[in-house]
Design a protein around this motif. Structure first.
Motif, PDB file in Angstrom:
ATOM      1  N   ALA A  17       4.180   3.423  -9.697  1.00 20.68           N
ATOM      2  CA  ALA A  17       4.262   3.250  -8.251  1.00 20.68           C
ATOM      3  C   ALA A  17       5.594   3.792  -7.766  1.00 20.68           C
ATOM      4  O   ALA A  17       6.521   4.044  -8.559  1.00 20.68           O
ATOM      5  CB  ALA A  17       4.111   1.781  -7.868  1.00 20.68           C
ATOM      6  N   ASP A  18       5.685   3.990  -6.458  1.00 21.15           N
ATOM      7  CA  ASP A  18       6.894   4.499  -5.816  1.00 21.15           C
ATOM      8  C   ASP A  18       7.363   3.471  -4.801  1.00 21.15           C
ATOM      9  O   ASP A  18       6.709   3.237  -3.784  1.00 21.15           O
ATOM     10  CB  ASP A  18       6.574   5.837  -5.133  1.00 21.15           C
ATOM     11  N   ALA A  19       8.501   2.834  -5.079  1.00 18.95           N
ATOM     12  CA  ALA A  19       9.008   1.778  -4.201  1.00 18.95           C
ATOM     13  C   ALA A  19       9.825   2.315  -3.036  1.00 18.95           C
ATOM     14  O   ALA A  19      10.347   1.542  -2.245  1.00 18.95           O
ATOM     15  CB  ALA A  19       9.860   0.801  -5.010  1.00 18.95           C
ATOM     16  N   GLY A  20       9.913   3.642  -2.902  1.00 18.65           N
ATOM     17  CA  GLY A  20      10.697   4.237  -1.822  1.00 18.65           C
ATOM     18  C   GLY A  20      12.120   4.532  -2.259  1.00 18.65           C
ATOM     19  O   GLY A  20      12.619   3.980  -3.242  1.00 18.65           O
ATOM     20  N   GLU A  21      12.789   5.421  -1.505  1.00 17.48           N
ATOM     21  CA  GLU A  21      14.175   5.805  -1.806  1.00 17.48           C
ATOM     22  C   GLU A  21      14.317   6.322  -3.238  1.00 17.48           C
ATOM     23  O   GLU A  21      15.348   6.140  -3.880  1.00 17.48           O
ATOM     24  CB  GLU A  21      15.129   4.633  -1.584  1.00 17.48           C
ATOM     25  N   PHE A  22      13.215   6.941  -3.745  1.00 11.31           N
ATOM     26  CA  PHE A  22      13.216   7.536  -5.084  1.00 11.31           C
ATOM     27  C   PHE A  22      13.415   6.501  -6.189  1.00 11.31           C
ATOM     28  O   PHE A  22      13.955   6.812  -7.254  1.00 11.31           O
ATOM     29  CB  PHE A  22      14.276   8.640  -5.179  1.00 11.31           C
ATOM     30  N   ALA A  82       0.825  -1.218   0.000  1.00  6.68           N
ATOM     31  CA  ALA A  82       0.000   0.000   0.000  1.00  6.68           C
ATOM     32  C   ALA A  82       0.849   1.253   0.000  1.00  6.68           C
ATOM     33  O   ALA A  82       0.458   2.287  -0.566  1.00  6.68           O
ATOM     34  CB  ALA A  82      -0.932  -0.010   1.219  1.00  6.68           C
ATOM     35  N   SER A  83       2.020   1.182   0.634  1.00  4.35           N
ATOM     36  CA  SER A  83       2.898   2.358   0.706  1.00  4.35           C
ATOM     37  C   SER A  83       3.436   2.776  -0.655  1.00  4.35           C
ATOM     38  O   SER A  83       3.916   3.897  -0.818  1.00  4.35           O
ATOM     39  CB  SER A  83       4.074   2.077   1.649  1.00  4.35           C
ATOM     40  N   TRP A  84       3.355   1.893  -1.638  1.00  2.27           N
ATOM     41  CA  TRP A  84       3.829   2.238  -2.976  1.00  2.27           C
ATOM     42  C   TRP A  84       2.847   3.147  -3.721  1.00  2.27           C
ATOM     43  O   TRP A  84       3.210   3.736  -4.722  1.00  2.27           O
ATOM     44  CB  TRP A  84       4.038   0.966  -3.799  1.00  2.27           C
ATOM     45  N   ARG A  85       1.592   3.202  -3.265  1.00  6.05           N
ATOM     46  CA  ARG A  85       0.554   4.010  -3.923  1.00  6.05           C
ATOM     47  C   ARG A  85       0.468   3.681  -5.419  1.00  6.05           C
ATOM     48  O   ARG A  85       0.464   4.569  -6.283  1.00  6.05           O
ATOM     49  CB  ARG A  85       0.814   5.509  -3.709  1.00  6.05           C
ATOM     50  N   ALA A  86       0.395   2.400  -5.721  1.00  6.68           N
ATOM     51  CA  ALA A  86       0.363   1.949  -7.115  1.00  6.68           C
ATOM     52  C   ALA A  86      -0.995   2.222  -7.738  1.00  6.68           C
ATOM     53  O   ALA A  86      -2.036   2.101  -7.087  1.00  6.68           O
ATOM     54  CB  ALA A  86       0.686   0.456  -7.193  1.00  6.68           C
ATOM     55  N   GLY A  87      -0.981   2.593  -8.994  1.00  9.45           N
ATOM     56  CA  GLY A  87      -2.221   2.832  -9.721  1.00  9.45           C
ATOM     57  C   GLY A  87      -2.013   2.646 -11.212  1.00  9.45           C
ATOM     58  O   GLY A  87      -0.878   2.699 -11.711  1.00  9.45           O
ATOM     59  N   VAL A  88      -3.085   2.418 -11.920  1.00 16.83           N
ATOM     60  CA  VAL A  88      -3.038   2.221 -13.372  1.00 16.83           C
ATOM     61  C   VAL A  88      -3.850   3.324 -14.026  1.00 16.83           C
ATOM     62  O   VAL A  88      -4.999   3.572 -13.647  1.00 16.83           O
ATOM     63  CB  VAL A  88      -3.600   0.844 -13.766  1.00 16.83           C
ATOM     64  N   SER A  89      -3.260   3.985 -14.988  1.00 14.17           N
ATOM     65  CA  SER A  89      -3.945   5.033 -15.742  1.00 14.17           C
ATOM     66  C   SER A  89      -3.885   4.703 -17.225  1.00 14.17           C
ATOM     67  O   SER A  89      -2.985   3.987 -17.681  1.00 14.17           O
ATOM     68  CB  SER A  89      -3.306   6.399 -15.481  1.00 14.17           C
TER      69      SER A  89
END
Length: 286
Positions: free
Chosen positions: A148-153, A131-138
């Motif tokens: 998505a954002d896996a953290g640490e940029f 959930a912390s990745w805030r993944a989404g499909v557009s």
């Protein structure tokens, strides 16, 4: 009363420094104190604060984040398609500043699906990611895209690369190289054996040493592995050549691709032009 000659400044006395000199001493003391304070704050920030820009983490530090992200992606695909770990790619010569070179690491998971429901696969992957990745499909002009954002940029993307093909990537962007990226250690196990077996069935040369890739799985301390090798394309269709090896455990059968399972290992053969690329992968499970 003695008159003071014109142009002569009266003495200030040995215990009374000139006002100008006293002001300079206060300025010097304040400057030194400010420099010490800045040094302390900087040291505390470097030690305790999270990075605020990508350039604060080297490629060596970001590499393990990418490796874990690839394991998460592989687990998220699950049984939604035939997934393989692709070789890592390091792009040299990017610019961090106009005077500083850097490098970018990209790792990817390539997926083949039986149909062409790319958006459905991307959405299932997004739903299974942390959930912390805030993944989404557009939906874009180029088709559905997962971000998505896996953290640490470290950025994660997924998109179609052709009919029935999806590519999931984890990318560091341009970073200082530091001590460099070290890929997870890969072993030649059941995957290499499965590749050799498929190559024999395809009439390929014996003794080919497969290339290996690995990624840590999200849980359980397991490691996913992929072995890959390439041989010349023979006259037989893939299904005809590999059906005896598959022994009925077929998961994908198209004109240019054939995949089957041998225990926990999934074997995929793909025909491109006059070559056949064979991969065998022990995946992560969701």
């Amino acid at each position: 009363m003695n008159a003071v000659p014109a142009g002569y400044a009266p003495p200030t006395g040995p215990d009374r420094p000139a006002p100008g000199r006293r002001w300079l001493r206060w300025l010097l003391a304040a400057t030194v104190a400010w420099a010490v304070l800045l040094a302390v704050l900087t040291w505390n920030s470097v030690r305790d604060d999270p990075p605020t820009v990508r350039e604060q983490r080297t490629l060596a530090e970001a590499g393990p984040v990418v490796d874990r992200a690839v394991g998460e992606l592989l687990a998220a695909v699950g049984d939604g398609g035939v997934a393989t770990l692709a070789p890592d790619r390091i792009g040299q010569g990017c610019r961090i500043t106009p005077l500083t070179d850097g490098a970018a690491l990209e790792r990817r998971v390539d997926v083949r699906v039986a149909g062409d429901d790319v958006r459905g696969l991307l959405q299932r992957v997004a739903d299974r990611l942390p959930a912390s990745w805030r993944a989404g499909v557009s939906v874009t002009s180029e088709g559905p895209v997962l971000r998505a954002d896996a953290g640490e940029f470290v950025t994660v993307e997924g998109r179609s690369t052709g009919p029935g093909r999806v590519r999931l990537t984890a990318d560091t962007g341009c970073r200082p190289i530091g001590s460099g990226y070290r890929a997870p250690q890969a072993r030649a196990g059941a995957e290499a054996t499965a590749v050799a077996e498929a190559l024999r069935a395809l009439g390929g040369p014996a003794g080919l040493t497969p290339a290996l890739s690995a990624a840590p799985c999200p849980s359980g301390g397991r490691v996913a592995h992929t072995a890959r090798a390439t041989t010349g394309a023979g006259p037989k269709p893939l299904a005809t050549a590999l059906a005896p090896v598959a022994a009925g455990a077929v998961v994908l059968d198209t004109v240019d691709a054939y995949a089957y399972r041998r225990g926990p290992v999934t074997v995929l053969a793909e025909r491109t032009g006059d070559q056949i690329h064979v991969t065998a992968t022990t995946p992560c499970t969701p």
